[in-house]
Design an enzyme around this catalytic site. Structure first.
Site, PDB file in Angstrom:
ATOM      1  N   SER A   1      27.566  40.378  67.740  1.00  0.00           N
ATOM      2  CA  SER A   1      26.917  41.137  68.805  1.00  0.00           C
ATOM      3  C   SER A   1      25.591  40.468  69.137  1.00  0.00           C
ATOM      4  CB  SER A   1      26.664  42.583  68.361  1.00  0.00           C
ATOM      5  OG  SER A   1      25.879  43.283  69.314  1.00  0.00           O
TER       6      SER A   1
ATOM      7  N   TYR B   1      23.663  49.069  62.485  1.00  0.00           N
ATOM      8  CA  TYR B   1      24.537  48.160  63.225  1.00  0.00           C
ATOM      9  C   TYR B   1      23.912  46.770  63.291  1.00  0.00           C
ATOM     10  CZ  TYR B   1      27.435  46.488  67.129  1.00  0.00           C
ATOM     11  OH  TYR B   1      28.288  45.780  67.937  1.00  0.00           O
TER      12      TYR B   1
ATOM     13  N   LYS C   1      25.274  43.140  61.858  1.00  0.00           N
ATOM     14  CA  LYS C   1      25.547  42.049  62.788  1.00  0.00           C
ATOM     15  C   LYS C   1      24.673  40.830  62.502  1.00  0.00           C
ATOM     16  CE  LYS C   1      28.910  44.016  64.930  1.00  0.00           C
ATOM     17  NZ  LYS C   1      30.284  43.484  64.781  1.00  0.00           N
TER      18      LYS C   1
END
Length: 270
Positions: A136, A149, A153
């Site tokens: 991402s 998150y 990532k």
């Protein structure tokens, strides 16, 4: 990906979103494709619709990922492209996240990659294949509320960077590409549908950013466009495949803050 008619690809998180779009693109290009997902009903429906093979897989489980590799070899006898794409993206303030929140998010977003490489890298070495990993743009700059998150990532990006360097150093013909999406219209905002009940509740919550006030200011890309960018990056042996150039400024700003940290040290040492 020459002689595509004989090539075999595997896509995790392939029942929907970017994974499904990648699978559709690969099938259109003439590859044989197996899609994997933890959602059995959705996987079956998607596989039947696009004409792919399917295997129910929990990427956070090493044995489940190994079973996927075994199934691919049993059906096709080879693997040329592995797309590690499954991910979860619920949000919470990082200080509120419970250990079970971390177990879930790390299990899918990081250990799904680790398990995939353990299961498939030897098979890719045999064919001189390619590994594509969906991380991402959140693996390059942080966003409050998405700390968990972002952490996973960042870790996945570092894993891929290191793996690519080590493969190159030993003369491997396996290529690595990291797809780094910005806002793409997927089901990432409903990740909790796949949270294992055994982990119990935590602080993480789903949020449909695309329909939020903040999300309205973003450029939402269809999954097929992200898949197309990935295919072009693989063809060019490009390591990073970004989807949204407008996030470059935020990444550059972070790097500028890092540079300032070194400048501060130089001043103190001087």
């Amino acid at each position: 990906m020459s002689e595509v008619g004989s090539k075999v690809a595997v896509v995790t998180g392939g029942a929907s979103g970017i994974g499904l779009a990648i699978a559709e693109r690969l099938l259109a290009d003439g590859l044989q494709v197996m899609i994997a997902d933890i959602e059995a009903a959705s996987l079956k429906a998607s596989a039947e619709r696009i004409g792919a093979a399917a295997h129910v897989t929990d990427v956070s489980s090493q044995s489940s990922m190994q079973a996927l590799a075994d199934a691919v070899m049993a059906q096709f006898g080879r693997v040329d492209l592995v797309c590690i794409n499954a991910g979860v993206g619920s949000s919470a303030p990082i200080a509120d996240m419970t250990r079970s929140d971390w177990d879930w998010m790390l299990g899918v977003n990081l250990f799904g990659l680790v398990n995939g490489v353990h299961a498939f890298l030897p098979l890719l070495e045999a064919t001189g294949g390619h590994l594509a990993v969906t991380t991402s743009v959140a693996g390059f700059h942080v966003t409050p509320g998405l700390g968990g998150y972002c952490v996973t990532k960042f870790a996945a990006t570092a894993y891929c960077e290191t793996l690519a360097m080590e493969l190159e150093a030993k003369g491997s013909t396996v290529g690595v590409t990291v797809l780094c999406p910005g806002p793409v219209s997927t089901r990432l905002g409903s990740s909790h549908r796949n949270r294992p009940a055994a982990l119990g509740a935590g602080a993480l919550r789903d949020a449909n950013l695309e329909q939020s006030e903040d999300g309205a200011t973003l450029r939402w890309m269809p999954p097929a466009q992200a898949a197309d960018l990935l295919m072009r990056a693989i063809a060019d042996r490009q390591f990073y495949a970004f989807t949204h150039g407008e996030f470059a400024g935020e990444v550059y700003d972070r790097h500028e803050r890092i540079r300032q940290g070194f400048d501060w040290l130089s001043e103190k040492e001087g």
